[in-house]
Design an enzyme around this catalytic site. Structure first.
Site, PDB file in Angstrom:
ATOM      1  N   TYR A   1     -10.147 -12.191  -6.587  1.00  0.00           N
ATOM      2  CA  TYR A   1      -9.231 -12.331  -7.716  1.00  0.00           C
ATOM      3  C   TYR A   1      -9.244 -13.739  -8.310  1.00  0.00           C
ATOM      4  O   TYR A   1      -8.487 -14.026  -9.244  1.00  0.00           O
ATOM      5  CB  TYR A   1      -7.799 -11.988  -7.272  1.00  0.00           C
TER       6      TYR A   1
ATOM      7  N   LYS B   1      -2.181  -1.934   7.569  1.00  0.00           N
ATOM      8  CA  LYS B   1      -3.582  -1.534   7.686  1.00  0.00           C
ATOM      9  C   LYS B   1      -4.311  -2.321   8.755  1.00  0.00           C
ATOM     10  O   LYS B   1      -5.133  -1.780   9.506  1.00  0.00           O
ATOM     11  CB  LYS B   1      -4.284  -1.717   6.328  1.00  0.00           C
TER      12      LYS B   1
ATOM     13  N   ARG C   1      -2.426  -2.073  -6.323  1.00  0.00           N
ATOM     14  CA  ARG C   1      -2.471  -3.308  -5.519  1.00  0.00           C
ATOM     15  C   ARG C   1      -3.402  -4.330  -6.176  1.00  0.00           C
ATOM     16  O   ARG C   1      -3.106  -5.529  -6.198  1.00  0.00           O
ATOM     17  CB  ARG C   1      -2.932  -2.982  -4.105  1.00  0.00           C
TER      18      ARG C   1
ATOM     19  N   ARG D   1       0.839  -1.196   0.000  1.00  0.00           N
ATOM     20  CA  ARG D   1       0.000   0.000   0.000  1.00  0.00           C
ATOM     21  C   ARG D   1       0.877   1.251   0.000  1.00  0.00           C
ATOM     22  O   ARG D   1       2.066   1.190   0.335  1.00  0.00           O
ATOM     23  CB  ARG D   1      -0.928  -0.008   1.203  1.00  0.00           C
TER      24      ARG D   1
ATOM     25  N   TRP E   1      -3.183 -10.259   3.850  1.00  0.00           N
ATOM     26  CA  TRP E   1      -4.586 -10.332   4.226  1.00  0.00           C
ATOM     27  C   TRP E   1      -4.763 -11.353   5.339  1.00  0.00           C
ATOM     28  O   TRP E   1      -4.105 -12.397   5.354  1.00  0.00           O
ATOM     29  CB  TRP E   1      -5.442 -10.724   3.025  1.00  0.00           C
TER      30      TRP E   1
ATOM     31  N   HIS F   1      -4.367   2.972  -5.220  1.00  0.00           N
ATOM     32  CA  HIS F   1      -4.630   1.669  -4.607  1.00  0.00           C
ATOM     33  C   HIS F   1      -4.948   0.609  -5.653  1.00  0.00           C
ATOM     34  O   HIS F   1      -4.816  -0.588  -5.383  1.00  0.00           O
ATOM     35  CB  HIS F   1      -5.787   1.773  -3.608  1.00  0.00           C
TER      36      HIS F   1
END
Length: 354
Positions: A315, A220, A283, A195, A306, A280
């Site tokens: 995805y 994050k 990413r 990020r 994640w 973003h």
């Protein structure tokens, strides 16, 4: 006598006041907000009854939504997204602030939803509010044991996930359109999926080029993680060496502070003719390229930092290798013939229909 009963009057107030030790061992000293002695006595009796039930039968005391918000924000204080959570809670406060958690049921949640929609807020944004309510109630139930249950909160349908990623040619156009300091950041983002804040805050002391690894301590989701550096990422960092003693990515000899998506970014996007493209989305591009190249869901989850597969599953559509065998089942090599009239059997035989 009034003080002994738990009720008394103060010279500086027109209300009756409570000063009493409750059956559960706690002490209460507060205004009743009423001038009527009977109403004040009823309030005191209610407090004593609730304290007795709590102490002897394990009945949970009622907690306000505001109390839950305060503790929730304390727990989430280390997250980079805590500012967004605070903003959401401020907007929800007029609707939920004075309500007890046990009073927040499905009807109340729907009233909040309707109120937001009447303000012309998009479903995707309404879902952020609903997710915040669900998160606070879930933590109040599972971690603090303030409530025994909470309403099932479903997000609104019709939210469209942002589907914006670059082809290799588009990425090259974007890099060519960027000034040198921004081009380095874009190349690193496409190589690592990091990020913007993870890139601009990267320090040399957290990079080991010999081991092809970087470490991020402020993420994050609040969980530090290691970032494996491929050859493209290493090349970018090697080119940035010597420009600043502490930070990897700089502008005119100083650390980059603030958002990457400034005027230089938008000018580059415009010159590259990419339309609506946010930083973003790099990413998303990185993740899409990985899935198209055969990276598994679990590998991508770990690479991107994640915590669950929910965000990674979006995805999945880019990976079709596992379906190749299934797709080949109707191959025939009989283009131009009536393939539908040929039945093939597992043991290799065939029979024509009609």
């Amino acid at each position: 006598m009034a003080r002994e009963s738990g009720l008394y009057r103060r010279k500086d107030s027109r209300y009756w006041w409570i000063d009493v030790a409750l059956p559960n061992g706690s002490r209460v000293c507060q205004s009743t907000r009423t001038e009527d002695r009977k109403e004040a006595s009823a309030l005191l009796a209610k407090l004593r009854s609730e304290a007795f039930r709590q102490g002897h039968f394990g009945v949970k005391p009622k907690r306000l939504w505001q109390e839950a918000v305060v503790r929730y924000l304390e727990v989430k204080a280390s997250l980079r997204s805590v500012g967004d959570v605070k903003r959401i809670c401020r907007i929800l406060d007029p609707l939920l602030g004075k309500k007890y958690l046990t009073d927040i049921d499905g009807d109340v949640v729907w009233q909040v939803c309707e109120w937001l929609l009447r303000r012309k807020i998009k479903p995707a944004t309404v879902n952020r509010y609903l997710a915040a309510i669900r998160g606070i109630l879930r933590m109040a139930r599972d971690e603090w044991q303030w409530i025994d249950n909470h309403p099932k909160i479903r997000l609104l349908p019709g939210e469209v996930e942002r589907e914006r990623w670059l082809t290799r040619d588009e990425a090259n156009r974007l890099i060519a359109a960027c000034p040198s300091h921004l081009a380095a950041i874009v190349r690193y983002a496409l190589a690592t999926g990091c990020r913007a804040s993870e890139i601009t805050g990267l320090e040399w002391r957290r990079v080991d080029l010999d081991r092809h690894t970087a470490w991020i301590d402020h993420t994050k989701n609040g969980t530090p993680r290691g970032v494996p550096l491929n050859r493209d990422a290493v090349a970018v960092l090697e080119a940035e060496q010597g420009k600043h003693p502490d930070y990897c990515f700089t502008y005119r000899g100083a650390r980059i502070v603030g958002a990457v998506g400034n005027s230089a970014w938008y000018e580059a996007v415009k010159r590259a003719n990419l339309g609506d493209f946010r930083f973003h989305d790099l990413r998303h591009t990185w993740a899409s390229w990985h899935r198209q190249s055969g990276t598994s869901t679990d590998e991508l989850k770990d690479l991107g930092g994640w915590k669950s597969r929910v965000m990674v599953d979006r995805y999945a559509k880019f990976a079709t290798e596992h379906l190749a065998v299934a797709a080949a089942r109707i191959e025939s090599g009989l283009l131009g013939q009536n393939v539908g009239n040929v039945l093939r059997f597992p043991y290799g035989g065939e029979r024509r229909q009609g």
